[in-house]
Design a protein around this motif. Structure first.
Motif, PDB file in Angstrom:
ATOM      1  N   LYS A 145       0.831  -1.209   0.000  1.00 47.65           N
ATOM      2  CA  LYS A 145       0.000   0.000   0.000  1.00 47.65           C
ATOM      3  C   LYS A 145       0.862   1.255   0.000  1.00 47.65           C
ATOM      4  O   LYS A 145       0.550   2.239  -0.669  1.00 47.65           O
ATOM      5  CB  LYS A 145      -0.943   0.000   1.215  1.00 47.65           C
ATOM      6  CG  LYS A 145      -2.043  -1.027   1.125  1.00 47.65           C
ATOM      7  CD  LYS A 145      -2.912  -0.989   2.355  1.00 47.65           C
ATOM      8  CE  LYS A 145      -3.958  -2.095   2.304  1.00 47.65           C
ATOM      9  NZ  LYS A 145      -4.781  -2.119   3.492  1.00 47.65           N
ATOM     10  N   ARG A 146       1.959   1.194   0.748  1.00 44.22           N
ATOM     11  CA  ARG A 146       2.857   2.345   0.805  1.00 44.22           C
ATOM     12  C   ARG A 146       3.496   2.596  -0.563  1.00 44.22           C
ATOM     13  O   ARG A 146       3.620   3.731  -1.006  1.00 44.22           O
ATOM     14  CB  ARG A 146       3.930   2.093   1.856  1.00 44.22           C
ATOM     15  CG  ARG A 146       4.787   3.289   2.120  1.00 44.22           C
ATOM     16  CD  ARG A 146       5.597   3.113   3.346  1.00 44.22           C
ATOM     17  NE  ARG A 146       4.680   3.095   4.484  1.00 44.22           N
ATOM     18  CZ  ARG A 146       5.036   3.107   5.741  1.00 44.22           C
ATOM     19  NH1 ARG A 146       6.304   3.113   6.043  1.00 44.22           N
ATOM     20  NH2 ARG A 146       4.157   3.113   6.704  1.00 44.22           N
ATOM     21  N   ASP A 159       2.212   1.764  -3.463  1.00 39.02           N
ATOM     22  CA  ASP A 159       1.150   2.316  -4.316  1.00 39.02           C
ATOM     23  C   ASP A 159       0.939   3.807  -4.030  1.00 39.02           C
ATOM     24  O   ASP A 159       0.765   4.602  -4.950  1.00 39.02           O
ATOM     25  CB  ASP A 159      -0.160   1.545  -4.105  1.00 39.02           C
ATOM     26  CG  ASP A 159      -0.104   0.134  -4.681  1.00 39.02           C
ATOM     27  OD1 ASP A 159       0.708  -0.105  -5.606  1.00 39.02           O
ATOM     28  OD2 ASP A 159      -0.874  -0.725  -4.203  1.00 39.02           O
ATOM     29  N   LYS A 160       0.980   4.183  -2.748  1.00 35.22           N
ATOM     30  CA  LYS A 160       0.789   5.588  -2.389  1.00 35.22           C
ATOM     31  C   LYS A 160       1.931   6.458  -2.904  1.00 35.22           C
ATOM     32  O   LYS A 160       1.712   7.596  -3.327  1.00 35.22           O
ATOM     33  CB  LYS A 160       0.639   5.740  -0.876  1.00 35.22           C
ATOM     34  CG  LYS A 160      -0.707   5.269  -0.363  1.00 35.22           C
ATOM     35  CD  LYS A 160      -0.838   5.500   1.122  1.00 35.22           C
ATOM     36  CE  LYS A 160      -2.225   5.056   1.586  1.00 35.22           C
ATOM     37  NZ  LYS A 160      -2.451   5.353   2.993  1.00 35.22           N
ATOM     38  N   GLU A 169       1.260   6.898  -6.587  1.00 36.45           N
ATOM     39  CA  GLU A 169       0.085   7.736  -6.855  1.00 36.45           C
ATOM     40  C   GLU A 169       0.278   9.170  -6.375  1.00 36.45           C
ATOM     41  O   GLU A 169      -0.591  10.026  -6.589  1.00 36.45           O
ATOM     42  CB  GLU A 169      -1.146   7.117  -6.190  1.00 36.45           C
ATOM     43  CG  GLU A 169      -1.548   5.775  -6.816  1.00 36.45           C
ATOM     44  CD  GLU A 169      -2.507   4.981  -5.943  1.00 36.45           C
ATOM     45  OE1 GLU A 169      -2.958   5.499  -4.894  1.00 36.45           O
ATOM     46  OE2 GLU A 169      -2.797   3.821  -6.310  1.00 36.45           O
ATOM     47  N   GLU A 219       0.351  10.133  -3.269  1.00 34.11           N
ATOM     48  CA  GLU A 219      -0.328  10.348  -1.991  1.00 34.11           C
ATOM     49  C   GLU A 219       0.661  10.376  -0.822  1.00 34.11           C
ATOM     50  O   GLU A 219       0.368  10.929   0.229  1.00 34.11           O
ATOM     51  CB  GLU A 219      -1.359   9.252  -1.740  1.00 34.11           C
ATOM     52  CG  GLU A 219      -2.522   9.276  -2.715  1.00 34.11           C
ATOM     53  CD  GLU A 219      -3.469   8.113  -2.475  1.00 34.11           C
ATOM     54  OE1 GLU A 219      -3.502   7.574  -1.348  1.00 34.11           O
ATOM     55  OE2 GLU A 219      -4.172   7.736  -3.427  1.00 34.11           O
ATOM     56  N   LEU A 220       1.805   9.743  -1.003  1.00 29.57           N
ATOM     57  CA  LEU A 220       2.828   9.705   0.024  1.00 29.57           C
ATOM     58  C   LEU A 220       4.090  10.306  -0.567  1.00 29.57           C
ATOM     59  O   LEU A 220       4.687   9.759  -1.484  1.00 29.57           O
ATOM     60  CB  LEU A 220       3.084   8.261   0.483  1.00 29.57           C
ATOM     61  CG  LEU A 220       4.180   8.049   1.524  1.00 29.57           C
ATOM     62  CD1 LEU A 220       3.851   8.780   2.829  1.00 29.57           C
ATOM     63  CD2 LEU A 220       4.371   6.568   1.787  1.00 29.57           C
ATOM     64  N   GLU A 221       4.463  11.459  -0.037  1.00 31.65           N
ATOM     65  CA  GLU A 221       5.660  12.126  -0.529  1.00 31.65           C
ATOM     66  C   GLU A 221       6.841  11.764   0.356  1.00 31.65           C
ATOM     67  O   GLU A 221       6.806  11.979   1.567  1.00 31.65           O
ATOM     68  CB  GLU A 221       5.463  13.641  -0.541  1.00 31.65           C
ATOM     69  CG  GLU A 221       4.456  14.086  -1.592  1.00 31.65           C
ATOM     70  CD  GLU A 221       4.386  15.593  -1.711  1.00 31.65           C
ATOM     71  OE1 GLU A 221       5.413  16.263  -1.477  1.00 31.65           O
ATOM     72  OE2 GLU A 221       3.300  16.097  -2.022  1.00 31.65           O
ATOM     73  N   SER A 264      10.506   2.085  -5.786  1.00 28.14           N
ATOM     74  CA  SER A 264       9.106   2.238  -6.233  1.00 28.14           C
ATOM     75  C   SER A 264       9.036   2.661  -7.696  1.00 28.14           C
ATOM     76  O   SER A 264       8.096   2.316  -8.398  1.00 28.14           O
ATOM     77  CB  SER A 264       8.378   3.270  -5.370  1.00 28.14           C
ATOM     78  OG  SER A 264       8.246   2.814  -4.058  1.00 28.14           O
TER      79      SER A 264
END
Length: 109
Positions: free
Chosen positions: A3-4, A6-7, A10, A12-14, A25
């Protein structure tokens, strides 16, 4: 971890671009495809595992020296054989795996 990853992809996680998580990633295979998240997670863990293991033993070594201050002087004076014996004793006294559970295929005495 998936999930991390993917974030990160995407946005969503900088996280800083120089980190292993970020770089893996966005790593691409020989065909130019992003690695699947499972592979990225395994590679991150493969990098972290030995670092953590070494850090644990470094801490155990310092703890041993703190608890046994007379050993510090011996290590300063003695040769490499004594240093090796000390390290092996740290490994014996502070096992990384206190117990390993296993099943035998056949009974034995």
């Amino acid at each position: 971890m998936k999930k991390r990853i993917d974030k990160v992809r995407e946005g969503e996680l900088e996280i800083p671009k120089h980190t292993i998580l970020y770089r893996l990633s966005w790593h691409r295979d020989m065909e130019g495809n992003l690695l699947n998240p499972e592979t990225v997670a395994v590679e991150v863990i493969n990098l972290l595992r030995p670092i953590v293991a070494i850090a644990i033993y470094i801490n155990f070594t310092f703890l041993s020296l703190y608890q046994n201050p007379n050993e510090r002087e011996k290590l300063k004076k003695e040769d490499d054989i004594y240093s090796e014996m000390f390290v092996q004793e740290v490994r014996r006294f502070y096992p990384f795996f206190p117990a390993v559970v296993a099943l035998v295929k056949k009974d034995f005495t």
